[in-house]
Design an enzyme around this catalytic site. Structure first.
Site, PDB file in Angstrom:
ATOM      1  N   ASP A 135      -4.195   2.063  -5.171  1.00  0.00           N
ATOM      2  CA  ASP A 135      -2.905   2.397  -4.007  1.00  0.00           C
ATOM      3  C   ASP A 135      -2.906   1.157  -3.954  1.00  0.00           C
ATOM      4  O   ASP A 135      -1.341   1.040  -2.086  1.00  0.00           O
ATOM      5  CB  ASP A 135      -2.799   4.273  -3.254  1.00  0.00           C
ATOM      6  CG  ASP A 135      -2.972   3.133  -1.743  1.00  0.00           C
ATOM      7  OD1 ASP A 135      -3.767   2.521  -2.000  1.00  0.00           O
ATOM      8  OD2 ASP A 135      -2.399   3.816  -0.782  1.00  0.00           O
ATOM      9  N   GLU A 136      -3.197   0.247  -3.552  1.00  0.00           N
ATOM     10  CA  GLU A 136      -3.109  -0.326  -2.835  1.00  0.00           C
ATOM     11  C   GLU A 136      -3.814  -2.675  -3.651  1.00  0.00           C
ATOM     12  O   GLU A 136      -4.312  -2.504  -4.208  1.00  0.00           O
ATOM     13  CB  GLU A 136      -4.298  -0.845  -1.762  1.00  0.00           C
ATOM     14  CG  GLU A 136      -4.380  -1.605  -0.741  1.00  0.00           C
ATOM     15  CD  GLU A 136      -5.224  -0.896  -0.011  1.00  0.00           C
ATOM     16  OE1 GLU A 136      -5.546   0.180   1.046  1.00  0.00           O
ATOM     17  OE2 GLU A 136      -5.588  -1.635   1.344  1.00  0.00           O
TER      18      GLU A 136
ATOM     19  N   ASP B  16       1.135  -1.805   0.161  1.00  0.00           N
ATOM     20  CA  ASP B  16      -0.192   0.415  -0.141  1.00  0.00           C
ATOM     21  C   ASP B  16       0.644   1.277  -0.093  1.00  0.00           C
ATOM     22  O   ASP B  16       1.595   0.893   1.036  1.00  0.00           O
ATOM     23  CB  ASP B  16      -0.990   0.039   1.357  1.00  0.00           C
ATOM     24  CG  ASP B  16      -2.212   1.292   1.652  1.00  0.00           C
ATOM     25  OD1 ASP B  16      -2.723   1.250   1.553  1.00  0.00           O
ATOM     26  OD2 ASP B  16      -1.642   2.153   1.062  1.00  0.00           O
TER      27      ASP B  16
END
Ligand SMILES: Nc1ccn([C@H]2C[C@H](O)[C@@H](COP(=O)(O)OP(=O)(O)OP(=O)(O)O)O2)c(=O)n1
Ligand SMILES: [Mg+2]
Ligand SMILES: [Mg+2]
Length: 939
Positions: free
Chosen positions: A330-331, A231
């Site tokens: 983002d992860e 992340d």
DNA sequence: ATCCTCCCCTAC
DNA sequence: TAAGGTAGGGGAGGAT
């Protein structure tokens, strides 16, 4: 170029520049708000094309002029400080090629003010606003009268000073309002991106199917999992800081507000870790953050960049992962066991370092990584690692990891669950681990209870999601919604339907189920904490199932509008609107649907939908399928067609020309089917295909058998049926079944009728367990005779015959009564206790313990039952299931039996008594009863 | 039992 | 100014 504010609207500025080349910028520096009924689209275009600023909201200082044709006295009064002019000022000025003096077009003079308190708030008085703001708190709980501004997201377009609005010039007015909104909505982007990423991973899975199986899984025979959670740190903020290195060491947040003012109600999407030291966090309001840290720098959104970084990120993890679950832009979660031949020897560490370095070098951003034997641990490890770190959690570290965190850190524990857990005295995971499973399940339900229980021990069986094809497509807007009237609401729903339709299209999907979701402000709700937000609301949804999948915006709009009307809300109370499509099919498949002869297709379940509040029950429609040959229909005189359209819902079925008009060259036109509302104007069904669906607009249909005009089964042409696809045949046969069943249906009151009218219900829901509707009576559970309650319930079929308003009153009374005397008598309006009910009951999934149901058998079993963990689990589940089924007597008896057993055992042989379980179950039962019925079980 | 509808909740 | 979207897990209750 790097000016924060401009960057937000970079694309818009460009468009404006293009537009500007052609037209004289008459309205430069002028900021115009168009009131209510004026012809919005035209005016807006004129204004924008000529350099003006079209304000979406009439709010204080930024507006310089207001266009209006008619104003109520009160409104004129409230707008006294503005330059209120007739719209012809704009058109005349353009015609004249210069800006004409506004005073010549001045509108109205204030007459005596008629009290319209809602409008007063629009006066550009700064002090009030400031004063109010200060009182506001995080939770939207205030009593300040809401300032209803004449603002409607669907009516008015706005933009800021300099930058004019970038309009899609081709488009007509409305859809782009929604588009514009989404363009600026971070949460929309987040969701949309996620869907894209899921797609991407799906594709990757397909491409690598063979490879992965061979290489990775072969390598590590045992089922030791290595889950990696990656992340980005402060994602939006980090990316936005790439171009602003000078801000790197200062507290920074990504938000819409420019930060000039400190009282912005805009939300922080992401803040860097420096800002977090001040107690600022993602999702916090800018105003709040500024209090905590006045130096907080806000930077604008740069959505394209986020997506670009994300794409790079995913490219990288594709190189390393055995499996991937896209979590967010983002992860991601990765299975990486193939990289770890010797667990716990640092291989995980190296891998994490390698991946993070690569991401940093390619994107310039920091990530954190957590590694663990399951998803839960990987996530928790990541949390511990942040920021810019990595943490590998082996089996030995799990307890340590868990012991350090609060329940709130567990995935799945949000606001609501936190508060419930806190009420139970559970704050940290260690507390949670001590709560008996039965207790958790009594409070949170079977599944969630189990999950919490597992999580508290570091157990998580979930595999990475394979991203199965999605089950729904929806679009909603819950910000800036302030409808002046029904018409505005309708327009908006039309536009939203278009949006959903486009989304379906882009997915090559169609759906058979349409759900409308509405947020409505609660009765006493004050002004929303967030500017133009929804504030304190109830949400409602209504759905309808079509006979055939659709992606057509008009069909969706029609149906959504019908659903909207069912809810019968005051337009100005509406705060949010959403349309969701379910029962999805690939568009290519449903395109194959063919027309066939005179076949009744379906009865919509709408019959049970009689809504309390509609003035008449025209919404209570029963759809009968009636096929009309397209050619015949088209040849009817126009007037006849209109007549038909009025009386019937007209459905045009056909093939989607775009993809498969192949078999039926005659149908050159193709708009798919649409269902016309009975009361609204006939649809613009141009030519196109055939048919129909007729709604019968009154509920007489429910009382007398009314399918007389359907071709009886015996007359169905078997040849035709055979000619159809199996799929289609089945559908038809099914529909036949439904129709006939329908004859027996009785008009029935529906619990939804109440929801529409009352809001306390929600409160009680919030107080008790999540999700439930009104609870049944409580006390009946303890009086031994719960089945037969003598208290005669309302005869709802009779009530339903009454005029809507009277009916409403009666029902309202009934509810109050119930609420008041919840402990003494029953008045369960929702459920008619017919004899049938009582009889059917036993067949309703009787819980079993080792196959036994009779309490005597169970008693015998318990005497010799071993106290193993598994048996404890079975017993717990059994008892809670009994409670769940309202078989409290039996539940209690089982526990009492167990108690006896344990007492006997205690004095004799078995030191391992069931005493602890007895106590746990006793408490769990009490808990269950209290949660469900708000009263105490004496036990 | 299982399905369906209408919620609530959560995550990013 | 401001852009509080959305898919999916899950639960309660009713229908079948
Ligand atoms: N309430 C929120 C939460 C997140 N996001 C967006 C902005 C975030 O940058 C991005 C990723 O969310 P994260 O939860 O990963 O938060 P960050 O990456 O910002 O911080 P970190 O992961 O370091 O805690 O999603 C948002 O717009 N609103
Ligand atoms: Mg992050
Ligand atoms: Mg994230």
């Amino acid at each position: 170029m790097s000016d924060p504010y401009d960057a937000i609207q970079f694309g818009q500025v460009q468009n404006v520049l293009q537009a500007s080349q052609e037209r004289p910028q008459l309205f430069k520096g002028i900021s115009i708000y168009v009131n209510g009924y004026a012809p919005q689209s035209e005016l807006r275009r004129h204004i924008l094309e000529h350099g003006g600023d079209y304000q979406q909201h009439l709010k204080k200082s930024s507006v310089t002029h207001i266009l209006a044709t008619t104003l109520t006295n009160a409104k004129i009064e409230s707008l006294r400080n503005y330059k209120v002019v007739d719209p012809s000022w704009v058109t005349d000025s353009i015609a004249a090629g210069r800006l004409l003096p506004w005073t010549h077009y001045r509108l109205g003079f204030s007459k005596g003010p008629e009290d319209q308190s809602t409008m007063e708030q629009n006066e550009p008085v700064k002090e009030t606003e400031q004063g109010e703001k200060r009182k506001r708190e995080e939770e939207e709980r205030e009593t300040v009268i809401e300032s209803v501004s004449p603002v409607q997201i669907n009516t008015i377009i706005s933009q800021k000073d300099k930058n004019n609005k970038s309009l899609d010039e081709d488009h007509d007015t409305h859809p782009d309002i929604i588009k514009n909104y989404y363009k600026n909505s971070r949460l929309h982007h987040l969701s949309a991106w996620k869907e894209e990423l899921k797609d991407k991973v799906r594709r990757w899975n397909l491409e690598n199917a063979g490879f992965k199986g061979r290489n990775k899984k072969g390598k590590r025979p045992e089922n030791h999992r290595v889950v990696m959670h990656i992340d980005f740190d402060a994602f939006f903020a980090s990316v936005s800081l790439l171009d602003r290195p000078h801000l790197k060491d200062r507290p920074v947040a990504v938000a819409h507000s420019k930060g000039a003012k400190d009282d912005s109600s805009s939300e922080i999407a992401s803040c860097n870790y420096i800002a977090r030291q001040f107690g600022i966090h993602n999702g916090m309001m800018m105003s709040t953050a500024k209090i905590k840290c006045p130096e907080l720098q806000s930077v604008p959104y740069e959505f394209e960049k986020y997506k670009a970084v994300s794409d790079t990120f995913y490219q990288i993890i594709f190189e390393y992962a055995d499996e991937i679950q896209a979590v967010s832009v983002d992860e991601a979660l990765l299975e990486v066991a193939s990289h770890v031949t010797q667990p716990g020897t640092g291989q995980e560490m190296d891998l994490a370092t390698q991946i993070r370095d690569k991401i940093r070098s390619k994107t310039g951003c920091n990530t954190s990584v957590g590694v663990g034997p399951n998803i839960l641990i990987a996530r928790l490890a990541n949390r511990r690692a942040k920021p810019n770190g990595q943490y590998i959690c082996g089996l030995d570290q799990i307890q340590d990891l868990l012991s350090s965190i609060e329940v709130t850190d567990l995935p799945g524990v949000g606001r609501a669950m936190k508060s419930k857990l806190y009420e139970m005295g559970v704050r940290i995971v260690k507390d949670l681990a001590l709560v008996p499973l039965s207790n958790l399940q009594a409070n949170f339900g079977t599944k969630i209870g189990q999950t919490l229980h597992n999580f508290s021990k570091g157990i998580d069986d979930r595999l990475l999601s394979t991203h199965p094809t999605r089950q729904s497509v929806s679009a909603e807007v819950n910000w800036g919604i302030r409808f002046e009237n029904e018409e505005k609401a309708k327009t908006f729903i039309d536009d939203l339907a278009k949006e959903v339709s486009e989304r379906l299209d882009s997915q090559q999907m169609k759906g058979r189920s349409i759900t409308l979701k509405i947020m409505r402000r609660k009765l006493g709700s004050g002004a929303p904490l967030k500017y133009l937000g929804y504030g304190d609301c109830d949400t409602f949804s209504r759905s309808t199932v079509l006979p055939r999948a659709t992606d057509d915006n008009q069909v969706i709009a029609k149906n959504a509008w019908n659903l909207y009307k069912q809810l019968n809300f005051t337009p100005s109370d509406v705060r949010g609107v959403g349309i969701q499509i379910q029962k999805l099919e690939a568009a290519s498949v449903s395109d194959k649907t063919q027309f066939f002869g005179a076949v009744p297709l379906n009865t919509e379940p709408v019959a049970s939908r009689s809504l309390g509040k509609t003035k008449n029950d025209e919404n209570t429609t029963v759809y009968k399928r009636k096929m009309v040959d397209r050619d015949v229909f088209i040849q009817l005189p126009e007037s006849t067609r209109l007549e038909i359209s009025d009386a019937y819902k007209v459905v045009f079925m056909e093939k989607e020309g775009t993809s498969s008009a192949v078999n039926t060259p005659t149908w050159s036109e193709n708009r798919p089917e649409c269902i016309g509302g009975s009361s609204t104007a006939a649809m613009g069904h141009s030519e196109t295909s055939e048919l129909y669906v007729s709604p019968v607009p009154d509920n007489d249909i429910l009382d007398q058998p009314s399918f007389s005009d359907l071709p009886p089964w015996s007359q169905l042409d078997p040849t035709m049926l055979l000619a159809l696809s199996t799929e289609m045949q089945q559908q038809i046969l099914k529909q036949y079944g439904q129709i006939h069943e329908h004859h027996d249906k009785k008009l029935k009151i529906n619990h939804r009728d109440f929801e529409t009218e009352n809001k306390f219900q929600k409160e009680s829901r919030n107080r008790t367990t999540a999700g439930g509707t009104t609870k049944n009576t409580l006390t009946q559970m303890f009086s031994r005779n719960y089945y037969e309650d003598e208290d005669a319930p309302l005869d709802m079929s009779a009530v339903n015959e009454l005029p809507a308003d009277i009916r409403e009153e009666i029902l309202e009374n009934e509810r109050r009564k119930k609420n008041r005397q919840k402990n003494t008598s029953r008045s369960d309006v929702k459920k008619k206790h017919t004899p049938a009910d009582v009889e059917t009951r036993p067949s309703f999934c009787e819980p079993k313990l080792m196959g036994l149901t009779d309490i005597r058998d169970i008693r015998v079993l318990l005497k010799t039952w071993e106290r193993t963990p598994e048996n404890i689990r079975l017993l717990t589940e059994f008892v809670m299931k009994l409670a769940h089924n309202k078989d409290l007597d039996k539940a209690r008896l089982v526990v009492l039996s167990l108690d006896q057993v344990s007492n006997v055992a205690a004095q004799g042989t078995d030191p391992q008594s069931w005493r602890a379980e007895v106590e746990e179950l006793r408490l769990a039962l009490k808990e269950h009863v209290f949660n469900h019925y708000r009263c105490n079980l004496r036990f």
